[in-house]
Scaffold this active site. Structure first.
Site, mmCIF file in Angstrom:
data_model
loop_
_atom_site.group_PDB
_atom_site.id
_atom_site.type_symbol
_atom_site.label_atom_id
_atom_site.label_comp_id
_atom_site.label_asym_id
_atom_site.label_seq_id
_atom_site.Cartn_x
_atom_site.Cartn_y
_atom_site.Cartn_z
ATOM 1 N N ASN A 270 0.813 -1.214 0.000
ATOM 2 C CA ASN A 270 0.000 0.000 0.000
ATOM 3 C C ASN A 270 0.846 1.263 0.000
ATOM 4 O O ASN A 270 0.618 2.181 -0.786
ATOM 5 C CB ASN A 270 -0.915 0.006 1.235
ATOM 6 N N ASP A 300 0.826 -10.050 3.472
ATOM 7 C CA ASP A 300 -0.361 -10.077 4.332
ATOM 8 C C ASP A 300 -1.664 -10.201 3.555
ATOM 9 O O ASP A 300 -2.724 -10.401 4.143
ATOM 10 C CB ASP A 300 -0.433 -8.810 5.188
ATOM 11 N N ARG A 345 -0.081 -7.441 10.076
ATOM 12 C CA ARG A 345 -0.108 -6.239 10.922
ATOM 13 C C ARG A 345 -1.534 -5.779 11.202
ATOM 14 O O ARG A 345 -1.911 -5.502 12.326
ATOM 15 C CB ARG A 345 0.656 -5.092 10.249
#
Length: 528
Positions: A270, A300, A345
């Site tokens: 991102n 992730d 995360r």
């Protein structure tokens, strides 16, 4: 100009804002706060093309057509002709029926087989959502209005176009890998290079150690060719190296101009994509004929709108080894407990899928679902129940889970991310303390395989995904698109405008069927 460091922070979003004096979009890096999911609203806010919120009134009989018009505007992918009206197109040099090398002499255009039906039409689209929910109470329902009205949402299909906007002999392409390691990085690099050479590009370089390589004079760009990358996919890591942080956007574009780079392929998550979009906007501002294309890299699996990102399947597969080891340790000990901490995360996709795949997990803890460790309904009480009932237990926890239980820290990493507390060690210590105070013997073993997983080479599934993503990134750049990323959506490969996929991190929906399946597999209760 802002430094690139906040631009590559996954905890930050890139917003487009307008001023009273201008209708043009400006860049603004602001902190992202994960909003409470709201599925049903009588009025919702929809992002307009320049980012200005517009209200959709469902009492308006034309709301559906207005919503779809807005969606099409938001998901329109930027093209170099948006800024350079005089940009010239050429017949594509990519044709799999033409196996001879591309000639350097192009008198009247480029050799191409017009009868080859392997090109993608610019109007081809892929359906973004394929489930038609009949009720907002249906598991995992994502409804636009209270009645769950079906609205078709189409996104651009990826692939080679019949017309290209760059002459291969004029192209200098650069590849950069940012953030942390992830299985499949070398696979993507390899396929980008191979596809560029098929188009006829001879000037291909790698930027070493992320965005830092654009400004650090001690880091020389790496010449790339098929010969260089031929076997690079057989090992993990990144041929080019990775890093976080970097110079300002303006300095990066200055460096690109000085080096003559007019195609940039950015591999990252991102935050890295936020940086790529900022580079794209700066190139447009300077009216440069440059294509900036992202390839989403996040182990992730937390990129919006995509089925999955590369490295995720490998991570889930490799996590099985750690889970199996924890199971053997726990099962072989008297009142054994195995605790495995996995990546994640802000999203628990790896922990959830690994728990499902292994069938050996009794408790799965993810960031999206709050839990109590202590108390009659806490995790520790359930562990005691499991030991009494079956003699052993295995816990799988995502690294971002239970952060509310830990002491807060203001520490930041190089990307601006908050440094997380170690929930795995905390659970291990609290578990030992809990059973010691009870006088209940328990043997607790803790495993953190994070960096072993990140350093792995891609498995077969990710290898295929990386190959196709790399090919389509090159196709998109040659087609003249910029400020886009390539991904897989409903099993088809598509192009997204970068701002739409970095608006926030994708997360596990606690009301989704997949999370329900995980709970069914583990048999765990609510820990609240």
């Amino acid at each position: 100009m802002e430094t690139i460091s906040p631009a590559i922070n996954p905890g930050l979003i890139l917003r487009r804002i307008t001023t009273a004096s201008s209708d043009h979009a400006q860049l603004n890096f602001g902190s992202y706060r994960n909003p409470t999911r709201t599925r049903i609203r009588k009025r919702i806010e929809v992002k307009a093309r320049v980012g200005k919120p517009e209200s959709v009134d469902f009492s308006d009989p034309d709301w559906k057509s207005k919503y779809q018009t807005d969606f099409e505007a938001r998901f329109r992918i930027p093209h170099i002709t948006d800024v350079l009206n005089d940009a010239v197109s050429y017949p594509s040099t990519f044709c799999l029926r033409m196996r001879t090398p591309v000639s350097p002499d192009f008198a009247e255009g480029y050799p191409s087989d017009e009868a080859w039906h392997g090109y993608i039409n610019n109007n081809d689209r892929v359906l973004l959502k394929v489930i038609r929910y009949s009720s907002p109470t249906s598991a995992g329902a994502e409804c636009i209005d209270p009645d769950c009205t079906w609205t078709e949402q189409w996104v651009h299909r990826a692939g080679p176009r019949e017309k290209i906007y760059f002459k291969p002999e004029d192209v200098k392409a650069a590849i950069v890998t940012c953030g942390g390691l992830c299985p499949g990085l070398n696979d993507v690099i390899r396929q980008i290079v191979i596809t560029l050479e098929i188009y006829g590009v001879t000037k291909i370089v790698g930027i070493p150690f992320g965005y830092r390589g654009f400004s650090d004079t001690n880091l020389a760009e790496m010449p790339l060719s098929r010969k260089v990358v031929q076997n690079v996919h057989l090992s993990g890591g990144s041929l080019l190296g990775v890093s976080r942080g970097g110079p300002t956007v303006s300095e990066i574009v200055d460096s690109m101009e000085a080096r003559g780079i007019n195609m940039l392929f950015v591999l990252g998550g991102n935050g890295t994509h936020a940086g790529a979009n900022a580079i794209h906007e700066e190139c447009r501002k300077r009216r440069l004929k440059v294509a900036v294309v992202g390839v989403p890299k996040t182990i992730d699996n937390d990129i919006l709108l995509m089925d999955k990102t590369f490295g995720f399947d490998t991570a889930v597969e490799e996590a099985q080894r750690a889970i199996y080891s924890a199971y053997i340790e726990a099962h072989s000990a008297y009142h054994g407990i195995g605790i495995v901490k996995l990546m994640g995360r802000s999203s628990g996709f790896i922990a959830m899928q690994a728990s499902l795949a292994s069938g050996q997990i009794d408790i799965c803890l993810i960031p999206e679902v709050q839990f109590n460790l202590h108390g009659p309904h806490g995790v520790l009480s359930h562990l005691k129940y499991l030991l009494e009932r079956k003699g052993s237990a295995v816990v799988c926890v995502a690294e971002g889970a239970g952060q509310d239980l830990l002491e807060k820290t203001n520490a930041k990493d190089a990307s601006g991310n908050t440094v997380l507390g170690d929930i795995g060690v905390y659970i291990q210590q609290e578990t030992k303390k809990f059973f010691k105070e009870l006088g209940f013997p328990a043997d607790v073993k803790y495993i953190d395989p994070t960096y072993m997983i990140r350093a792995c080479r891609a498995n077969a599934s990710d290898g295929i995904l990386c190959t196709v993503l790399g090919q389509n990134a090159v196709h998109g750049a040659f087609a003249g698109y910029s400020g886009i990323t390539v991904g897989i959506c409903n099993t088809h490969y598509v192009y997204f405008p970068i701002p739409e996929v970095i608006a926030q991190s994708r997360s596990v929906d606690p009301n989704s069927r997949m999370w329900h399946r995980c709970l069914t597999s583990t048999g765990q209760p609510d820990f609240i």
